[in-house]
Structures are given as C-alpha cells and as structure tokens.
Write a protein that holds these residues in place. Structure first.
Motif, PDB file in Angstrom:
ATOM      1  N   TYR B  14      31.273  20.644  43.969  1.00  0.00           N
ATOM      2  CA  TYR B  14      32.581  21.308  44.130  1.00  0.00           C
ATOM      3  C   TYR B  14      32.996  21.524  45.547  1.00  0.00           C
ATOM      4  O   TYR B  14      34.123  21.449  45.883  1.00  0.00           O
ATOM      5  CB  TYR B  14      32.919  22.138  43.204  1.00  0.00           C
ATOM      6  CG  TYR B  14      34.398  22.709  42.990  1.00  0.00           C
ATOM      7  CD1 TYR B  14      35.608  21.852  43.101  1.00  0.00           C
ATOM      8  CD2 TYR B  14      34.779  24.036  43.348  1.00  0.00           C
ATOM      9  CE1 TYR B  14      36.801  22.212  43.059  1.00  0.00           C
ATOM     10  CE2 TYR B  14      36.037  24.425  43.430  1.00  0.00           C
ATOM     11  CZ  TYR B  14      37.029  23.481  43.285  1.00  0.00           C
ATOM     12  OH  TYR B  14      38.282  24.099  43.169  1.00  0.00           O
ATOM     13  N   ILE B  15      31.853  22.179  46.142  1.00  0.00           N
ATOM     14  CA  ILE B  15      32.154  22.728  47.448  1.00  0.00           C
ATOM     15  C   ILE B  15      32.741  21.510  48.422  1.00  0.00           C
ATOM     16  O   ILE B  15      33.516  21.833  49.355  1.00  0.00           O
ATOM     17  CB  ILE B  15      30.625  23.072  48.173  1.00  0.00           C
ATOM     18  CG1 ILE B  15      30.177  24.539  47.378  1.00  0.00           C
ATOM     19  CG2 ILE B  15      30.872  23.564  49.618  1.00  0.00           C
ATOM     20  CD1 ILE B  15      28.834  24.848  47.606  1.00  0.00           C
ATOM     21  N   VAL B  16      32.147  20.417  48.314  1.00  0.00           N
ATOM     22  CA  VAL B  16      32.614  19.274  48.750  1.00  0.00           C
ATOM     23  C   VAL B  16      33.964  18.545  48.137  1.00  0.00           C
ATOM     24  O   VAL B  16      34.812  18.128  49.034  1.00  0.00           O
ATOM     25  CB  VAL B  16      31.661  18.143  49.021  1.00  0.00           C
ATOM     26  CG1 VAL B  16      32.066  16.803  49.674  1.00  0.00           C
ATOM     27  CG2 VAL B  16      30.220  18.695  49.988  1.00  0.00           C
ATOM     28  N   MET B  17      33.744  18.370  47.156  1.00  0.00           N
ATOM     29  CA  MET B  17      35.035  17.583  46.232  1.00  0.00           C
ATOM     30  C   MET B  17      36.289  18.424  46.232  1.00  0.00           C
ATOM     31  O   MET B  17      37.208  17.848  45.798  1.00  0.00           O
ATOM     32  CB  MET B  17      34.382  17.229  44.756  1.00  0.00           C
ATOM     33  CG  MET B  17      33.362  16.311  44.711  1.00  0.00           C
ATOM     34  SD  MET B  17      33.677  14.667  45.988  1.00  0.00           S
ATOM     35  CE  MET B  17      35.030  14.038  44.646  1.00  0.00           C
ATOM     36  N   ASN B  18      36.109  19.752  46.554  1.00  0.00           N
ATOM     37  CA  ASN B  18      37.461  20.463  46.667  1.00  0.00           C
ATOM     38  C   ASN B  18      38.231  19.730  47.394  1.00  0.00           C
ATOM     39  O   ASN B  18      39.546  19.827  47.403  1.00  0.00           O
ATOM     40  CB  ASN B  18      36.905  21.796  46.978  1.00  0.00           C
ATOM     41  CG  ASN B  18      38.122  22.804  47.417  1.00  0.00           C
ATOM     42  OD1 ASN B  18      39.107  22.736  46.467  1.00  0.00           O
ATOM     43  ND2 ASN B  18      38.092  23.823  48.315  1.00  0.00           N
ATOM     44  N   SER B  19      37.802  19.273  48.703  1.00  0.00           N
ATOM     45  CA  SER B  19      38.536  18.554  49.495  1.00  0.00           C
ATOM     46  C   SER B  19      39.382  17.291  49.053  1.00  0.00           C
ATOM     47  O   SER B  19      40.259  16.963  49.347  1.00  0.00           O
ATOM     48  CB  SER B  19      37.614  17.813  50.511  1.00  0.00           C
ATOM     49  OG  SER B  19      37.149  18.834  51.124  1.00  0.00           O
ATOM     50  N   CYS B  20      38.628  16.740  47.887  1.00  0.00           N
ATOM     51  CA  CYS B  20      39.169  15.595  47.048  1.00  0.00           C
ATOM     52  C   CYS B  20      40.610  16.297  46.138  1.00  0.00           C
ATOM     53  O   CYS B  20      41.387  15.660  46.357  1.00  0.00           O
ATOM     54  CB  CYS B  20      38.329  15.045  46.155  1.00  0.00           C
ATOM     55  SG  CYS B  20      39.065  13.706  44.996  1.00  0.00           S
ATOM     56  N   SER B  21      40.079  17.252  45.378  1.00  0.00           N
ATOM     57  CA  SER B  21      41.185  17.821  44.577  1.00  0.00           C
ATOM     58  C   SER B  21      42.492  18.191  45.170  1.00  0.00           C
ATOM     59  O   SER B  21      43.386  18.353  45.013  1.00  0.00           O
ATOM     60  CB  SER B  21      40.663  18.618  43.474  1.00  0.00           C
ATOM     61  OG  SER B  21      39.899  19.631  44.217  1.00  0.00           O
ATOM     62  N   LYS B  22      42.088  18.911  46.625  1.00  0.00           N
ATOM     63  CA  LYS B  22      43.094  19.433  47.294  1.00  0.00           C
ATOM     64  C   LYS B  22      44.256  18.545  47.776  1.00  0.00           C
ATOM     65  O   LYS B  22      45.406  18.719  47.603  1.00  0.00           O
ATOM     66  CB  LYS B  22      42.406  20.323  48.475  1.00  0.00           C
ATOM     67  CG  LYS B  22      43.407  21.260  49.204  1.00  0.00           C
ATOM     68  CD  LYS B  22      42.629  21.960  50.321  1.00  0.00           C
ATOM     69  CE  LYS B  22      43.987  22.664  50.981  1.00  0.00           C
ATOM     70  NZ  LYS B  22      45.178  21.691  51.279  1.00  0.00           N
ATOM     71  N   ILE B  23      43.711  17.300  47.962  1.00  0.00           N
ATOM     72  CA  ILE B  23      44.725  16.341  48.551  1.00  0.00           C
ATOM     73  C   ILE B  23      45.451  15.688  47.313  1.00  0.00           C
ATOM     74  O   ILE B  23      46.701  15.687  47.480  1.00  0.00           O
ATOM     75  CB  ILE B  23      44.116  15.136  49.379  1.00  0.00           C
ATOM     76  CG1 ILE B  23      43.381  15.725  50.367  1.00  0.00           C
ATOM     77  CG2 ILE B  23      44.876  13.970  49.518  1.00  0.00           C
ATOM     78  CD1 ILE B  23      42.408  14.808  51.258  1.00  0.00           C
ATOM     79  N   LEU B  24      44.809  15.532  46.240  1.00  0.00           N
ATOM     80  CA  LEU B  24      45.890  15.043  45.227  1.00  0.00           C
ATOM     81  C   LEU B  24      46.892  16.044  44.858  1.00  0.00           C
ATOM     82  O   LEU B  24      47.975  15.710  44.521  1.00  0.00           O
ATOM     83  CB  LEU B  24      44.583  14.928  43.875  1.00  0.00           C
ATOM     84  CG  LEU B  24      43.866  13.933  44.078  1.00  0.00           C
ATOM     85  CD1 LEU B  24      42.697  13.675  43.059  1.00  0.00           C
ATOM     86  CD2 LEU B  24      44.374  12.386  44.375  1.00  0.00           C
ATOM     87  N   LYS B  25      46.449  17.312  44.855  1.00  0.00           N
ATOM     88  CA  LYS B  25      47.382  18.253  44.365  1.00  0.00           C
ATOM     89  C   LYS B  25      48.412  18.406  45.617  1.00  0.00           C
ATOM     90  O   LYS B  25      49.749  18.440  45.168  1.00  0.00           O
ATOM     91  CB  LYS B  25      46.600  19.930  44.577  1.00  0.00           C
ATOM     92  CG  LYS B  25      47.549  20.907  43.841  1.00  0.00           C
ATOM     93  CD  LYS B  25      46.411  22.325  43.882  1.00  0.00           C
ATOM     94  CE  LYS B  25      47.425  23.188  43.266  1.00  0.00           C
ATOM     95  NZ  LYS B  25      46.808  24.589  43.502  1.00  0.00           N
ATOM     96  N   ASP B  26      48.034  18.228  46.637  1.00  0.00           N
ATOM     97  CA  ASP B  26      48.998  18.307  47.889  1.00  0.00           C
ATOM     98  C   ASP B  26      49.980  17.143  47.545  1.00  0.00           C
ATOM     99  O   ASP B  26      51.280  17.406  48.150  1.00  0.00           O
ATOM    100  CB  ASP B  26      48.629  18.282  49.086  1.00  0.00           C
ATOM    101  CG  ASP B  26      47.799  19.498  49.611  1.00  0.00           C
ATOM    102  OD1 ASP B  26      47.979  20.544  49.100  1.00  0.00           O
ATOM    103  OD2 ASP B  26      46.995  19.384  50.548  1.00  0.00           O
ATOM    104  N   PHE B  27      49.589  15.945  47.306  1.00  0.00           N
ATOM    105  CA  PHE B  27      50.437  14.976  46.878  1.00  0.00           C
ATOM    106  C   PHE B  27      51.353  14.997  45.520  1.00  0.00           C
ATOM    107  O   PHE B  27      51.794  13.892  45.384  1.00  0.00           O
ATOM    108  CB  PHE B  27      49.805  13.688  47.254  1.00  0.00           C
ATOM    109  CG  PHE B  27      49.559  13.170  48.594  1.00  0.00           C
ATOM    110  CD1 PHE B  27      48.590  13.713  49.501  1.00  0.00           C
ATOM    111  CD2 PHE B  27      50.382  12.217  48.984  1.00  0.00           C
ATOM    112  CE1 PHE B  27      48.479  13.357  50.820  1.00  0.00           C
ATOM    113  CE2 PHE B  27      50.256  11.950  50.251  1.00  0.00           C
ATOM    114  CZ  PHE B  27      49.410  12.428  51.074  1.00  0.00           C
TER     115      PHE B  27
END
Lengths: 172, 172, 172, 172, 172, 172, 172, 172
Positions: B14-27
């Motif tokens: 999650y430390i890395v994949m947080n970057s993934c979920s954050k972008i999905l959320k932003d969009f």
C-alpha cells in the motif's frame, strides 16, 4: 534423535538465518546451528556432515553468499536433502549466490529457496514440510499455520479496504 | 456499479499502491482496495475475484513482488483485463516481479506496467484509459491531464532554461 | 500408496521432464505424470492436487516455463514439499522461469532446482532423497548411485588422461 | 466502426505478429495492420494514430524490437489504451525491447505483454478483453475459449498420463 | 550562432546534468538547457528540435531515465548528432535507460555514453570533440585538458604511492 | 628486488585496495602502490609497467571500475601475470567492471577476482600464491593462514552453535 | 617435476579444454589432464589435488560449468594458484559458471578467465605466465608469441585494408 | 584529406563491419579500414591512431567484442570523436562488449551504438552526421536518406496492410 542441521558459511549469515532457526523453534522442531565454510574450513565441513548425519540430521539447510558452494559441497557428501539459501552478500545482490546454489549438475540436487530473509524463512518451512511427511503432528501445525496466514491476510485487508466510493484511509 | 479493483499481495504494497488509488480518486473513478495473496490466501483470492466481478469490477490491478503470481492468478479466473504492477520487494530490484508478471503464457495476458511507483501510477492511468473507451467524460479528463502534464513540462523548463551565453542557474 | 506427482504446465515440457520420470522408474519409485496448467486450467490444478494428496502423493514436482506459477500455485494448496523445475521456454533462456519459481514469499517454499534438463533430473533425485528419509532401501540405492557416479568419473578420466610428458589423445 | 489497430515497427515483425492478427480474425474482431516506425517514419506514425483514432480504433497494439519506442510514442499521442509487444530482434533476446516498452514514466502507460510470440498472442487477447467490457458477445466467446483451453489441457494430460506403477509412454 | 542543446526528460535530471552544462561553461562552449519530455510533451519536443536547429544547435544531448525514448525521438527528427545520457532513475539502476538509448535500429543512431554522472560529463566532452573538428581553439583546450588530467593522475599517485618496503600511508 | 605492483585506476580505489596492500604488508611481501589510469594517463601507464618490471615487479594487480580497461592494458604490455580487481564504481554494481576485466580475448589473460573488497583481498592472496611457488617461507605462511582461518570458523561457530533442544542465543 | 594440472568437471569439457592443453603442448610445458567432479567425485578430487601437488603440480586449471564449484573446491585444498575456466554449459550461457567461479570469498582466490574457449586458451597462457616467473626460457617464448600475435594482426589488416578512396575488398 | 577511420579488433569483425564501410561508400564518404587490436598489437594501435589523425581522420569507429577495450584505447590517445561498436563475439551476446565500451570514465567519452549489425550501420550514420556539420552536401544526402527510409516504411506497410474487415494477406 531427528533434527534439522543449519550450516552457515559465515557468522554474519546469522543475522538473516536467525529467521530460519526462530521458526523451527516456534514449531518445536529440533535443530542445530553451526558455522562451517566450504572454503575456509573444508575438513570441518566434511567431518561435520558425517557426524550430524550420524546424530540424526534429516535435512541440511546451507546458507552462503557470493560463490555459494556450501550447499553443493554438502550435497556431494550425503543423500539427505539439502536446502540452499542464497545470501545477499556482495555487490551483485545475491544473484551470484542464487546461480551458484541452484544450477547444480544432474544427480546432485540442492533445493534452492529465495535470496535472503524470505529464503531463510522458507528454508525452515521446507525442512518442516519434509519432516512432516512422517510426522502427523507437525503436518497439522503446518496446516494451522496456513489458516493463520490466510486470516492474517484478511485482517490486513480489513485495515486497508476502502468502500467503493473511494474514501481512502490515510497512508501509513 | 462499475469500479476498478486494486488487489495487493501484501499490506506493505500500500505504501506504493497508494499512488494508484490516489489518482483514481482524483479523477473520480470508483475503486476498491483489498489485500489478498495468491499464495497465502488462495481461496480468498479466488472468491474475491468472483464477487468483485459480480459487483461490477471492470478492471483488476494486481500489485505483487518477488515471484509475483497474483496478476497471473487473477488472469486465470476472469476474462476482465488484469493490470500487473511489479513491486520492488527483494534483493533483485523488482526484476523477479517484472518477469513473473509479464512473461505470461499465450492466451492468459497480464497488462504489465513499470516496476514500483511509476507502475503504480500507470496502472491507474491504464485502468482509466480502458474505462474511458465507454466514458466520454473520463476521456476528456484524461486529455486535459495530458495538456496539464505538457504545461508542467514547460514550467519546469522555464525554471531551468539558461540563455545561450551560458549563465547557469544554481543547481538545486 | 506413496508416490511422486509430476505436474507439467504444458505437454511440451514432457520432452524435458521425461528425464525426471525415467529416473524415478529406474529407481522403482512410483509416480504419476499429468499436465495441468496454473493459468489455463486452474480448477483442474486445484482439484488435482487434492486428489493426488488423498491418493498418497508425498512430493510434487512442478515443471513450467516463462512466468512459471505452477509450483507456487501447488505450494499454496498443500503443505507437502513442492519441487519446482524452471523450463527454458522463452527468449529469456529460463531466467524468467527461475525467478518466478524460486523467489517465493516467506512461508510458501518451492524447492527450486536448475533450469531445464539438469533440473528435471535433479527434481527426481531430490524427490527420492525426501522419500528415502523413511525408506532405507531407497536410501541405499541413492548411495550406490553416488558410488556409480564417482566410478563413472574415474572411467571418464582414464579415457582422457594424458601422461605428464603431454602425449595428448586426439580430441573427440 | 470499432477496431483494433496493430502497428509494427518493421515489416519483419509480421512473422511474429501474424499470430496476433490471426486470433483477432478467428474471434471476428475487426483490426487494421500497418507498418510504421517510431524512428524511420515519425510523421507517418503521428498522422496514422490520429486517423486511426478518428476511424474508430479503440486499442492500439504496438510491436517493436531493440530500443522499442513505438508503443511509447503511440502512448504519448492518444489516451486510448496501448498494448506493447517486445520483439526478440537483437542479440539481447528481447530484454532491450521489454525494458524499453514496460518502464514508461508515470502518466504514460503501456500495457506490456511477453516477449515474442506469446506476447503477440496475448496482445490480441488483452485487446479483446478490453473490447469485451462493452461487448457481451465477445465476452462470452472469451469465456468459451477459456473452457476450450482447459479442456485442451485435459486432452494433453490424457495423452501423457501414466498409471501409478510407472508404465511410461514413449517420449515424443 | 553554434551551440549545444541539452534536453532533459525531467526537471530532476538537472541534478545530474548540471555536471554536463558546467563543463561546457568551463570550456566556453555555448549551450542551451531545456526540459522536454518525449512522452509528456511530444509536440513541444518536436517543435523545440526544429527551432533549436534553426537557431544553430549543432549537437543535441538528451538525458532521460527508465524507457528513455528522448534521444531516439530527437534522432528521428534531425540528422544532427544526438548524444544520449541514460539516467539511473528506476529500480533497475539505469540498465533500462541504457538499453532504451543505445539499442537504436539501423539508420537512426544515438551516441550513447555511460549511465548517470560519468555519462553527463562525457556527453559534454563528446559534444566538444565533435565541435572541435571545426574549432581549432576548442581542440587545443581539449588537448590541454588531457594533459591536465594526466598530471592530476600523477599528483593522485604521489599522494598514495608507497616505497617498496611497504610503508603504507594511512587510508583516507 | 621482487615485489608486487598494485596499480589503481583512480585515487578513490584506495579505499577498497587498502585491504589488498594491508595483507601484503602483514605477510611481509614487498609491494608498490601507484595510481595510473588506462584512459587518463595512457603514457604514464605504459612507462610505469616497463619501469616496474625492470625494478623487479613479479605480479601486477590492477584495480579499476566501470569499463575497467586497466588490467587489460597492463596485460597487453607484459607477460607477467596480471590480476584484475573489478571495482563497484557505477550504477551497475561492478558487473560492468567484472565483464570488462574477465572477458579478455584469447592470448591475453587477466586473472580476475571478485568485485570489490573480497576481490581486493583475494588479489593479495593470489599474488602471494604465485610468489610462493618460488618462496618456501611464504608458502608456509599461507598454509598457516589457512589453518588460522579454519580455526576462526570453529570459534565463530562456537559463538553461535545451539544445543539441539533449540535454546537459541540472542541474535546480534 | 613441475607441471600444470588441468582438472575438468566433466568429460564433455574436453571439447573446449583441448584448446588449453594444445597450447601448453605447443610451448613444451608439461601438463596432466584429468576428469574429476567437485560434486560427483568429491573424494577423488580431494585425493587428486594432494597427489598432484606431491608430484609437482605448480598451477591448477579447473574447468566447470553451471554451479561451477570445482575451482573453489581446489582453492580450499591447496595454496597453489588455481585458475578457473567457466564453461558455457547451461541455458544461462556461462554466466552461472562465471559468477560461481569468480565471486570467491576473501582469502580463497580463484584466478578467473573468460567463459568458454577464450578462457580455455587464456588459462594456458596465465599458467605459463606464472611458471615463466621462474623459467627464463618460457618467458622468452611468451614474448616471442606476443610479437607473432602482433605480426598476425598486421597480416590480417593487410588482407582487409582499403585505400582511402574506398575501394572495398569483397566481404568474405 | 578528411576521412573516417574504421578500426576492428579482429579480422572476423569485418563480416559485421562490412555493413559500416558499405554505407560510407554508398554516401561517397572516404574511409580507411584497418585491423588493430588493443591487446594483441598495442603499439600498432598507438602508432596507427597518430598516423591516421595526421592523414586527416576526423572520426574513428572502433569495433570490438568481449572485453572491448579498443574504443577506449583510441579515446585515450586522441580528442577526435570515437564511435564504439560492441560486437556479439562471446557467450554473453555482446553485453560484455556493450558495457566495456559505454561505461567509460568521466572525461574519456566513447559514442556507443547498438550491439552487432545495427550498431555497425549506425556507426556509419553517426560518423556521417558528425562530418555533415561541416559538409552541407552530405547533410542533404542524410536528409534524403531519411525521406527514402520513411517512404520504404510506407511501401512495407502497403505490402502488409489489411482492410478493416480483416482480410489478412498470407504470412510470408
């Protein structure tokens, strides 16, 4: 008395291999932990393996780095199963030890596990899986451990899961 | 309800994949984030993918390190697109996870992206590109993001550009 | 009845794994040889391992190439020892299969042997070394095999040895 | 009209990419097959992608070897999903093309598949999985294909399986 | 006016490429330093190279990491010499950028130098060697620099040299 | 007077090669330590090797990183044995220096040892093994060193060994 | 009587190592050629090295492939110089044998040469360079060989050289 | 008279480097083709470079395999641009030559191109791009060549293109 023999090529390997011996202890599996180098103490290594086998060693775990010959040397001296743990002990990140351990010639197997700590842990599990073929109690413990591991994954997931509308927990 | 399913092999990812979920959320793209291991919780993983698909998961993102089998396991259970993110989680700098993810046999594709954080970010973008095929609004957002990225490059360049006589700004 | 289960990810692997089964047969060790793919037939693989274990499989040998997940999938379904044989089945000369097989996460060991034919042979030997812990007759056969192998080396050497003044036999 | 665009960096890639177009044809998925080089014909490549997108291209498959920039160039010109197939076209066995294709910077994803023929086949499957999100008929075909593949594994196994007493069929 | 154009794929590359521009400045060679990404700002990159060439750019230095396409993109747009500097910007230590930069297809050369800082410095020297073919003054400066470098080696050696009986200076 | 010549490509290599010279000093073997670069000071290197050989250099140890040509250059200038020590001096962890040192063409050998500190130490031992062919006293010292090393392994083991019931000493 | 001992891990290595023994013979250097495996015949290997040393072996050349432990095993048994020749005997093109041979731990050097035939030839040259330290006649032969090699380069060049207007000889 | 100097480490390299000289000849660029080895003929190499430079050599192309030191040796002797072509001449597929050529230390650049034939061709193009900075006629020829290459891509594509309903030409 049946036990697992853990041989390390260098005292420094204990920092990693401690993860191996700890698991054996947690499962109540007897083990012996020695330092013996394929290159710096070849006679000691040859003698040790005979004595260990005579005392009841069933499986040998050999941890070594760089041109990791220890597991191969053990393999050449006994027909007991040898588990090789490649150490990450040089600039090449353990790739040297991995290839030196796994690429054994036909007829002289080394059961190789992952580089470093994951391999140290897996060497303990693999040794126990082998012993469990003839030890129902240990077999049950291993199955219970699997169930515990699966539960742990569920717990980890609950800590992290988000609801579908995307309310993300803070990263940690 | 359509959403993206993000499955991580370990809580630590999650430390890395947080970057993934954050972008999905932003969009504004709905997603679900779970931990499920191909090896430690195979039943949970098998069950999860069926339930997620039933709930509306359109694309699965699987993040795993070492012998990264998670994306492949998902690929074997559904015909939805699977995006694999190789984690840098061993001494081998993610090369093990990259090869374990991308070298899938014929007929069982995994859409593999870069190792680590760049891959985590790209898994989100790739998932959105797939969803945008049927979502004009999202498609426009992605195009706007491209324009913003290109502008950002211009800004970055202006910060650094020197005039031709070579008056160099101080390095930072 | 105790036996060794050999699982191949593809029918083509038999060209190499035939070297494994042949050795088991020569030593009189019972085995079963099946094709089952981690990715193309996941249910069959899951079912097979349960049935094989119920029938008496003691050790599983899994041969697969590329993103070789087969051994890992088996490892996740049983606590019997799993031996992984990386096949040389892609442009990457089996390095992909080696890393996909050996770099298993903590708690889920795969006993990995060499890439290709040497590994196929060693998977048979390793399986027999494990069975021999509880089979004195097999243990003696393995020791005799070692003696035969050492004698073979002597024969090979006699064929090649030169006397010290350097009268070299013709190369062959 | 919706279709898949297959772009090859060199005419020679067709020997491999023919496996991609053949599968699309077998599934009745419309596609277009062109040669356009990121380096030798950059304007053509830029123009093509715009025209193809205007004509209805939903997914682009880019096959290239060596410093395989083609998929990345396409990725920089559209927000449609780009699938990259690394070709084995140099002394480095496709490792150069794999890294040039998969290690894309954040925000510019390429969905990378395996090196060579397996990747060519998987690029077709991945493209169809993406299209099937909005095409129920294609989705059903993909599921039937999975069932057929699993059945094929069973057939392959029956051809090879031995009974437990080890009567080995002749190798083939 | 003749000058060297330094193009960086990301602002962060300046931390390393500062070593390049500093050397050009020290030798009195005019240069221009811009940020432009092959992927994030493809139009800007295409426009820039034309404008820079029109303004008098003789040699382009392109620095990029990961799937480093920047030098290749420049190479496809001009017949001026392109020098590629692979950045160490991912888990793969710059091996990805090296292969993406050097393995260019026939007819589209990139003059590739070492990964990271040594490459940044060498890109400046290589650019000056090219310019010096038509600039006698610069050629003399480069030869003087060689003499200075050789003298520096002598100085370094004197600092370290030991007399033959082995009186070793303290390590530093 | 017979001595060992240690040539380093850069002053910085002394941090590692100090381990080499220290061992020679401990064994009472005369040596000379100089900095000379194959590339930055080619004339000095060519001159040095002739002078050193005239003065009595028996063996040359060459330490260099990256495209490590130093050992090869020495090899081309003398028929004395050249020992090459690959330095870990770039992003590629010394793999570049290893291949540049060991892969010498037929007829021009470099006796290559391990990357970095282990290689620095082994270069000293290898030089002494060569000198000891004609120096009985040194030969005896080397044998005593082996005995001491084997004893050290025993001491290390005693520090770590556990009794079979698994009372593990605390990790250190 | 002084001689060079060539030990091969497998009879098959003679196809390559014949290049080594041939050179020794051409230079009139006495040698002995035996097959002995580190793993398949460990006792024979241990016995052999003692006997060879007693008979006058000055330098040992060890050729082995895969997890090439032979040179390391020899190194652990004697303080005579050991030259290791990595064989290209697996899918990994000799990289496994190279790392298994060169990455020896501190204090146990193996003088490693190139993979395969170039290494086989260089092992002979390196052994002769070592012997020549105490054999003026051999030293002169080696210097004459260097002159012959340089002359051969001139001959080769004359065969190929073109005049500056570019009249190219036909390729061959 | 200005010309390009092509230096090959071995006569065998001509089989590949013929592709380089042929292109120079086709473009009417004068060149000289010699064999000179960094290791086997170091004096010849040193003498040659001085003479060639005196005669008018503007750019040097150095082709070598294995521990490819030739380009680096040339680089140390002149401030003219050196182009290095790594040959695929060992078991390591040219990776050894690539790293030995490109990883040059700071201040001593080698303009490295791709391994093997693509690199041979690109070395000719890069040399011409450098010469074209001061040769308008050559510059025009290079631009025309680019147009021809782009046209060739179009022709190749027309040969392969399919119409959108998927009527595939027969593979060839």
């Amino acid at each position: 008395m049946k036990f697992v023999s853990i041989v390390m090529g260098s005292k420094n390997d204990y920092i990693v291999m401690n993860s191996c011996s700890k698991i054996l202890k947690d499962f109540g599996v007897k083990y012996e932990l020695v330092v013996s180098s394929a290159h710096r103490s070849p006679e000691r290594t040859a003698t040790y393996i005979q004595e260990a086998e005579a005392k009841g060693a069933q499986v040998f775990i050999a941890a070594a780095g760089m041109a990791a010959h220890l597991a191969g040397v053990l393999s050449s001296k006994t027909v007991k199963p040898i588990i090789g743990v490649p150490m990450d002990a040089s600039a090449l990140s353990g790739m040297d030890a991995l290839l030196s351990t796994v690429q054994m010639p036909a007829g002289m197997p080394v059961a190789t596990v992952a580089i470093g700590k994951a391999g140290a842990i897996n060497s303990a599990y693999l040794a126990m899986q082998i012993l469990a073929l003839d030890d129902e109690e240990l077999s049950i413990k291993l199955k219970e451990d699997r169930i515990a591991k699966a539960k742990k994954v569920e717990m980890d997931s609950m800590e992290i899961e988000t609801i579908i509308d995307g309310n993300l927990p803070d990263p940690y």
